[in-house]
Design a protein around this motif. Sequence first.
Motif, short mmCIF file in Angstrom:
data_model
loop_
_atom_site.label_atom_id
_atom_site.label_comp_id
_atom_site.label_asym_id
_atom_site.label_seq_id
_atom_site.Cartn_x
_atom_site.Cartn_y
_atom_site.Cartn_z
N ILE A 1 0.92 -0.82 -0.54
CA ILE A 1 -0.43 0.00 -0.21
C ILE A 1 0.93 1.34 0.30
N SER A 2 1.06 2.00 -0.99
CA SER A 2 1.44 3.11 -1.33
C SER A 2 1.51 4.34 0.15
N ALA A 3 2.59 4.98 0.33
CA ALA A 3 2.51 6.21 1.39
C ALA A 3 1.40 6.80 1.53
N GLU A 4 1.04 7.24 0.30
CA GLU A 4 0.10 8.35 0.11
C GLU A 4 -1.62 7.77 0.31
N ARG A 5 -1.26 6.35 0.22
CA ARG A 5 -2.97 5.18 0.68
C ARG A 5 -3.95 5.86 -0.49
#
Length: 627
Positions: free
Chosen positions: A216-220
């Motif tokens: 899951i990317s850092a910025e969600r």
Amino acid sequence: MDGVRGYPREQPDDLWRPPSETAEPAAGDPDAVPFPQQRLSAPAPPQPPRAPRQRRRPRATPRTTPLTRPPRGPLYGSPLGPHESYRINEDLDLDELDPRGGARERATVKAALILQPRRRRRQVFRITSGVCAVIVLTIAGLGTYAYQHLFGQVATESLDALSNRPAASRADRYGNTPLNLLLLGSQTRDGQHGSHLGNASKLGTDISDTAMLVHISAERKWATVVSIPRDLVAPRPQCPGRLDPAQTVPAAQSAMFDLAMNLGGPTCAVATVEQLTGIRIDHFVEITFNAFQALTDAVGGVTVCVPPPGINDPDYSGLVLSPGLHTVSGSQSLAFVRDRHGLADGTDLNRIRMQQMFVTSLFNKLASAGTLGDPITLYRIANAVTSNLTVDTGLDSLDAMVGLAGSVQSLQSHYIQFITVPYAFDPTNQNRVVPGPGFDQVWTDLRQDTPLPGSNAARAFGTAPKAASGPPAPTPTLALTGTQVDVYNSTQVPHLALYASQNLTALGVDARVEQGSPFGADPQTRLLYPAGIGAQADSLAARFGGSAAVQPVQSDSVRTLTLVIGVDPPTSLVAEPGASAGTPTPDGSSAGSAAPAPDASISAESRSGDENICSDLPGTVGYGGRP
């Protein structure tokens, strides 16, 4: 003035009196002040005497209707203080004021009403305080019970004992870090319920038939779900034993991936994934057959699509479904994700594609119903599955679980990409797969928190920054003729060392193929060199794409240039001589038309989270066969 309410009968001497009651001042008194005389009016004519009023006969029954409105102030006022007005002044002859008895009754009612509001307020305050205390204690007790009930039955294992772990994910410019979660589907039969679970030979095992790495990317904003085939042949690190942690499971250079959890438990599976991908796993979740069935029951079933002509596997998984859409739950949903004999070629790879479709449908149902944001529904789901879960200690808390649900809830299905990691069939065993072209690049993209090229997230948020364009680096002019190079193949793909040695020989290099690889499976192709010949190593690496493709590394364990072919070598190095890939010439150019190196883009075995669940599915067979 006797009898006036509030005044005592003993009146002081200096009390003001009317002029008629004031005595004349004594003669010769210097302090005497004569009271001014008032003008008297004419005397009133004499009135005939009035007959005395008859005393009213008391009522037979007392008044029952209370006076609802309390008086605004003390009765009649009192110079003796406010408390004097809270009781009946017995100095008053109420019967004389009102011979009928109404004065005493009204005074009693008014005195009671004066005290009643204060008593009522105290009573209301006591009742309200008690009710609030009961509510607070009840909520606290229920919360404590729910917490202990949920997390008291979750099995946990710590990841702190793992060694040689990759570095943690770096935060972005806003301080957010990506989340890497490993989902493991256990095929253990111990304590599990259902039909078609196999024979007694499955007891005591805990193999991970399903493994998905969720990034899951850092910025969600986006996520990539990578399925790792259970039949993947990969190196396994040394791990403590699953049944007896005091015993050590030795490392293996080539082992089936699913055996890691069976031998060393879920932590060994985490260590294997970290060594294979170079990605640090933040959390893991192991789910059993019972937990999976309870999960699908708790959400009310999951809609799936069966490709034509349907699935007919009554003897292995027990799944028999007609083509089209179905809502499955419980044991039927378990049979759906376990079935492979009813699919074309009966391999785990086609089963992975059906599992990816199932997970997309499950996520879309949870997201559309707002389940991930509903604490009551989340508790019901958690209560159904926690007794059959194993998680790391970092997830064994309410805050961690809620945070994980929030991370997933913020995602849009359009930006979720499912992919099977690039693979190739093992030429020595067609029932096994090995890392294929683009295998390592997928993990490189995820380590950089970058969407896979070709995905919806890549089109929306971009991919990894490319190298700045400019003039090509000059080709090294260092002569390589006669340079000795030992070539090792650290992968399971045959003939790579042979082809690489032939391509190196075309450059004038004295290349020798060595059997086996003492360096283990390398995700990247490396060129090891001893001290003093670093320039030759750089010159040779530049012939095949530079350090990004072939990484020169100084090592004290080698005495000459040593080429270790990794899982994703440059095509020009390992291409078969005479094939379309071509062979580099001594000046660095390629002889023939070289095939482009495989891209890290999404493969045909992938799907987005909002893709039609009936699209891109494997074929089926008429009958799954008999065990």
